[in-house]
Structure formats: structure tokens, C-alpha cells
Enzyme design. Structure first.
Site, short mmCIF file in Angstrom:
data_model
loop_
_atom_site.label_atom_id
_atom_site.label_comp_id
_atom_site.label_asym_id
_atom_site.label_seq_id
_atom_site.Cartn_x
_atom_site.Cartn_y
_atom_site.Cartn_z
N ASN A 51 -28.43 -22.88 11.62
CA ASN A 51 -27.61 -23.11 11.19
C ASN A 51 -27.32 -22.04 10.53
O ASN A 51 -26.55 -21.56 9.40
CB ASN A 51 -27.18 -24.47 10.01
CG ASN A 51 -27.76 -25.65 10.96
OD1 ASN A 51 -27.14 -25.84 11.98
ND2 ASN A 51 -28.32 -26.66 9.94
N HIS A 137 -21.01 -36.76 8.65
CA HIS A 137 -22.99 -36.86 8.43
C HIS A 137 -23.24 -37.78 7.92
O HIS A 137 -22.54 -39.47 7.18
CB HIS A 137 -22.95 -35.68 8.11
CG HIS A 137 -24.17 -35.35 7.32
ND1 HIS A 137 -24.51 -35.61 6.22
CD2 HIS A 137 -25.05 -34.44 8.95
CE1 HIS A 137 -26.02 -34.55 6.98
NE2 HIS A 137 -26.36 -34.20 7.66
N GLU A 179 -15.88 -34.06 7.61
CA GLU A 179 -16.56 -33.03 7.34
C GLU A 179 -15.06 -31.98 8.23
O GLU A 179 -14.32 -32.76 8.65
CB GLU A 179 -17.66 -32.71 9.34
CG GLU A 179 -18.50 -33.83 8.67
CD GLU A 179 -19.66 -33.52 9.48
OE1 GLU A 179 -20.18 -33.00 9.89
OE2 GLU A 179 -20.30 -34.90 8.82
N SER A 183 -20.67 -30.94 12.56
CA SER A 183 -22.21 -30.69 12.86
C SER A 183 -22.18 -31.18 14.35
O SER A 183 -23.31 -30.07 14.23
CB SER A 183 -22.42 -31.38 11.78
OG SER A 183 -23.13 -33.02 11.83
N ASP A 208 -16.59 -32.00 3.94
CA ASP A 208 -17.48 -31.55 3.74
C ASP A 208 -17.45 -30.39 4.70
O ASP A 208 -16.87 -30.03 6.03
CB ASP A 208 -18.76 -32.85 4.49
CG ASP A 208 -19.35 -32.22 4.68
OD1 ASP A 208 -20.35 -31.26 4.34
OD2 ASP A 208 -20.17 -33.30 4.71
N HIS A 211 -20.61 -27.08 7.80
CA HIS A 211 -20.59 -25.82 8.97
C HIS A 211 -19.71 -25.31 8.38
O HIS A 211 -18.79 -24.40 9.42
CB HIS A 211 -20.49 -27.04 9.96
CG HIS A 211 -21.72 -27.62 9.85
ND1 HIS A 211 -23.29 -26.98 10.60
CD2 HIS A 211 -22.27 -29.00 9.80
CE1 HIS A 211 -24.09 -27.71 10.52
NE2 HIS A 211 -23.59 -29.20 9.79
N LYS A 240 -26.63 -23.69 4.95
CA LYS A 240 -26.00 -23.30 6.69
C LYS A 240 -26.02 -22.19 7.20
O LYS A 240 -26.70 -21.10 6.76
CB LYS A 240 -25.46 -24.49 7.08
CG LYS A 240 -26.01 -25.72 6.89
CD LYS A 240 -25.66 -26.42 6.83
CE LYS A 240 -25.98 -28.11 7.59
NZ LYS A 240 -25.94 -29.20 7.89
C1 LIG Z 1 -26.09 -30.21 6.69
C2 LIG Z 1 -25.64 -31.19 6.65
C3 LIG Z 1 -25.61 -32.24 5.26
C4 LIG Z 1 -26.67 -32.21 3.94
O1 LIG Z 1 -26.56 -31.17 3.41
P1 LIG Z 1 -27.88 -30.50 3.51
O2 LIG Z 1 -28.23 -29.30 2.48
O3 LIG Z 1 -28.49 -30.08 3.86
O4 LIG Z 1 -29.08 -31.25 2.36
C5 LIG Z 1 -23.93 -32.61 5.10
N1 LIG Z 1 -22.97 -32.94 5.39
C6 LIG Z 1 -23.12 -32.47 6.85
C7 LIG Z 1 -21.57 -31.88 7.51
C8 LIG Z 1 -24.19 -31.69 7.15
O5 LIG Z 1 -24.06 -31.11 8.53
#
Ligand SMILES: *Cc1c(COP(=O)(O)O)cnc(C)c1O
Length: 388
Positions: A51, A137, A179, A183, A208, A211, A240
Site C-alpha cells: 500500500n 473494512h 471507506e 481497500s 475512512d 487508501h 499506507k
Molecule cells: C488498512 C486499513 C485500516 C487499518 O489501518 P492500519 O493502520 O493498517 O491498522 C482501516 N481501514 C481501512 C479501509 C484499511 O484499508
């Protein structure tokens, strides 16, 4: 006593069942500096599985910021934020994120998983309703579960389905959680429409940007900023596209203060090491600058090139992104194809249930700004051979 006692047999049947379903997981061992190339289980390949979209994980000035901070602040924060672990590095980064995100205040968490759990549990109780996209997620799903709020799932990206639920809903507070860039599918949430919907029904929008951060928006603030939407609760991660670790939530001052007071995944854990925070701040500085614009431009060029080359596999997408799912369906087939690609020098990880719904196993390709056109041509050719 031997290390492997009778009791260890307890777990074997369950493991065998996972294996029979083609879902047994293991961790490939990765070696060397993160970047467009990866050495995985001893094989060198072009990396299409991280990522690290803007190559910040191996960025020299981010590494320098981390080393300098280690010499200034030491290695660890020594305590939780509310006890004795709230360092100048934490304060600096949070102020920086608030300005970058155009929010009153921001607070950082140890990870995105902790952030989603903390935000959802701090803001809701059993008088509330959370509307959650069906492909959100696991950290959002777990946050909903732990929150005790009523959770209703709406079909992926379906604003009308969400509206139908809202029309009948009578709750203290209602949250719509999504999101921004999904993801595992790489598609985009209809944030403008969701924003209007929340406005109409007095609901809170939580986005969220795991990404989207770094990659979308005029200064990498995320997809919401790109679309001029201002969700009340803006979560994003630092591990990421920003290449370091951790997460943040940005919003109004009372919102952030309440989270600081109530989120157990924030309160009951040791504060992140200051060097991590100084590095994340340098990464944000880069993605918010002209350099960041050039990186986003390169990433976007790569997105367009790959999508053009693998059109026979994915069709014509209205909005291609830096995450490209290639649907295979069967779990074992997916992992076999992933292995053959690796042997030919292209690392594309297979993704299976429960990370994605049953029967929808896929190869998940991720692009980086530092991939060259040749990298992308090679990946496309191999994918067309192996998955076509
Ligand atoms: C990776 C991810 C998370 C978690 O984040 P981390 O810092 O890896 O714990 C939360 N939400 C989404 C959409 C993700 O892809």
C-alpha cells in the site's frame, strides 16, 4: 516438558479444515528496502502488493526525520498519552494534520484498526444507528460490533439503499460510515451523495481514507477533499501511502476531545514512538507539496497505463484507481496464479475470504508512483497469460 504438548493437537483439526477450504494463510517473508522491487521468500519481483503507493516507506528524507527524532526523543513514548507519553512530537503532528485536513483538531492512534474501533465505540451507544457499506473494512465492522449501536449494512455504494433505511430510522444519532477508496475493490464511495444524504437526515458522515490519504485531494488530504465534501469524522492512516504507521481522526474540537476522553483503544495503550510521528509528519509534508503533486501525477499515469493494458481482464472502468482487483473466484486458483506470477517476477498477492466475500477471491494489484512503464507492461503481459 516438550514444547509441543498433547494440548497443541487441539488446534490441528481446525487448521486442516481451513486448509481444505483453500484458506490457510501464511506470511511471506520480505527482505530489503521497501519500493517498486521486493524480495519475497527469496524471489526478486516487481512489487504490486503493498500500500506504499507513493514510495514513502523508503523515502530518504522520511527516514532522516525518523532517525533525527530517535536521537532527540529516544525510542519509545514510555506511557500512554494521558499519563506521560504525550510528547512534543505527538502535539506537532496532530496540529499539522489538523491544518492539512482543514479541521479544528486531530488526534493520532497507534493504527487504523485502533482508530476505527476507538472512534465508533466512543461516539455511539445502544441508542444509535450505524449505517455501514457492505464492503467496509474489518476494523469498521469490529468497531460497529463493539459499539453496541444498531448496525445496518447497505449494499456497496448504494445511496438509495442507505436512504431507505434512514427514512424509517428513529435513533438518538445516526452515522453513515464508508471507506473513501475501497481497500479490496479500488472503487470510490459516492461521497457527494452520501454527504447530501447525511445533511438531509441530520446524520453524521464518517469517512475512512486509509487508501485515499496521500493519493487523492489537491494536497493528498483524501478523496473527500478532492470532492469538496467535509465529513464530520475524517479518519485516515499513516502506514499506507504515507509509508510509516498509525492513523488519525480529524474533526471538530469537541468531537476530538470526546474521542480522547472515551476511546479505549486510544487511552489504554502506550503512545506511539515519537520517531514514527516525526517521520509521518515529514511524509505528509512531502505529499502536501509540489513533489507530492508530481508523485500523484506519476501514480495516475501508471493507473491509466495499467488499466489500458489489462482491459481484457477488468473491462472498461469508469473510474480506475491505484487498487486493481482481478477477479478469479476460487481461492486455490487465485493462490496458484499468484504463485506463477511470482515465479515470473511479478508479486501480486491473492486475497481470499474472509478479507473479501466468499467466492470472490481475487488478485489485488496495487500501483506505485515509482513503477516504470516497463514494470507495468511486464505485469500486464504476465497477468494476461496467467489469469486471462
Ligand atoms: C488498512 C486499513 C485500516 C487499518 O489501518 P492500519 O493502520 O493498517 O491498522 C482501516 N481501514 C481501512 C479501509 C484499511 O484499508
Amino acid at each position: 516438558m516438550s514444547a509441543r504438548s498433547e494440548k497443541s493437537l487441539e488446534w490441528v483439526d481446525e487448521l486442516l479444515a481451513i486448509g481444505r477450504a483453500g484458506l490457510l494463510r501464511s506470511m511471506p517473508v520480505v527482505d530489503g528496502m521497501p519500493g517498486r522491487m521486493i524480495r519475497v521468500n527469496g524471489v526478486d519481483a516487481i512489487n504490486f502488493s503493498g500500500n506504499n503507493y507513493l514510495d514513502m516507506a523508503g523515502n530518504k528524507s522520511v527516514m532522516a526525520a525518523m532517525s533525527e527524532a530517535a536521537l532527540k526523543y529516544g525510542n519509545g513514548a514510555t506511557a500512554s498519552r494521558l499519563i506521560a507519553g504525550n510528547t512534543e512530537a505527538h502535539r506537532e503532528l496532530e496540529e499539522y494534520i489538523a491544518v492539512w485536513k482543514g479541521a479544528e483538531k486531530a488526534v493520532v492512534f497507534g493504527s487504523g484498526y485502533q482508530a476505527n474501533m476507538g472512534i465508533l465505540t466512543a461516539l455511539t451507544n445502544d441508542e444509535d444507528l450505524i449505517l455501514s457499506d457492505e464492503l467496509n473494512h474489518a476494523s469498521i465492522i469490529d468497531g460497529c460490533r463493539l459499539s453496541r449501536a444498531k448496525t445496518r449494512i447497505y449494499q456497496h455504494l448504494d445511496v438509495d439503499a442507505a436512504k431507505k433505511i434512514l427514512e424509517k430510522a428513529k435513533y438518538r444519532r445516526i452515522f453513515v460510515v464508508t471507506e473513501s477508496v475501497f481497500s479490496m475493490d479500488g472503487d470510490f464511495a459516492p461521497l457527494v451523495e452520501l454527504g447530501k444524504l447525511c445533511e438531509e437526515f441530520g446524520a453524521f458522515l464518517m469517512v475512512d481514507e486509509a487508501h485515499g490519504a496521500g493519493v487523492k485531494g489537491p494536497e493528498g488530504q483524501g478523496l473527500a477533499a478532492e470532492l469538496n465534501v467535509c465529513p464530520e469524522i475524517q479518519m485516515g492512516t499513516l502506514g499506507k501511502a504515507l509509508g510509516v504507521a498509525g492513523a488519525y481522526v480529524a474533526g471538530s474540537e469537541p468531537l476530538v476531545k470526546l474521542i480522547i476522553n472515551k476511546a479505549r483503544s486510544f487511552i489504554y495503550t502506550t503512545a506511539q514512538p515519537p520517531p514514527i510521528l516525526s517521520a509521518a509528519m515529514e511524509a505528509i509534508r512531502i505529499v502536501a507539496s509540489d513533489k507530492g503533486c508530481q508523485l500523484r501525477q506519476k501514480l495516475n499515469d501508471n493507473v491509466l497505463l495499467l488499466n489500458k493494458l489489462i482491459r481484457p481482464l477488468v473491462g472498461t472502468l469508469a473510474a480506475p484507481s491505484h487498487i486493481v482487483p482481478i477477479h478469479i473466484g476460487d481461492s486455490m486458483d487465485t493462490m496458484r496464479i499468484s504463485q506463477s506470477c511470482l515465479k515470473k517476477g511479478v508479486f501480486v498477492q491473492g486475497i481470499r475470504y474472509p478479507s473479501v466475500p466468499e467466492g470472490s477471491a481475487r488478485l489485488r494489484l496495487t500501483l506505485m508512483s515509482s513503477h516504470t512503464p516497463d514494470d507495468i507492461r511486464k505485469a500486464a503481459n504476465i497477468l494476461l497469460e496467467e489469469a486471462g
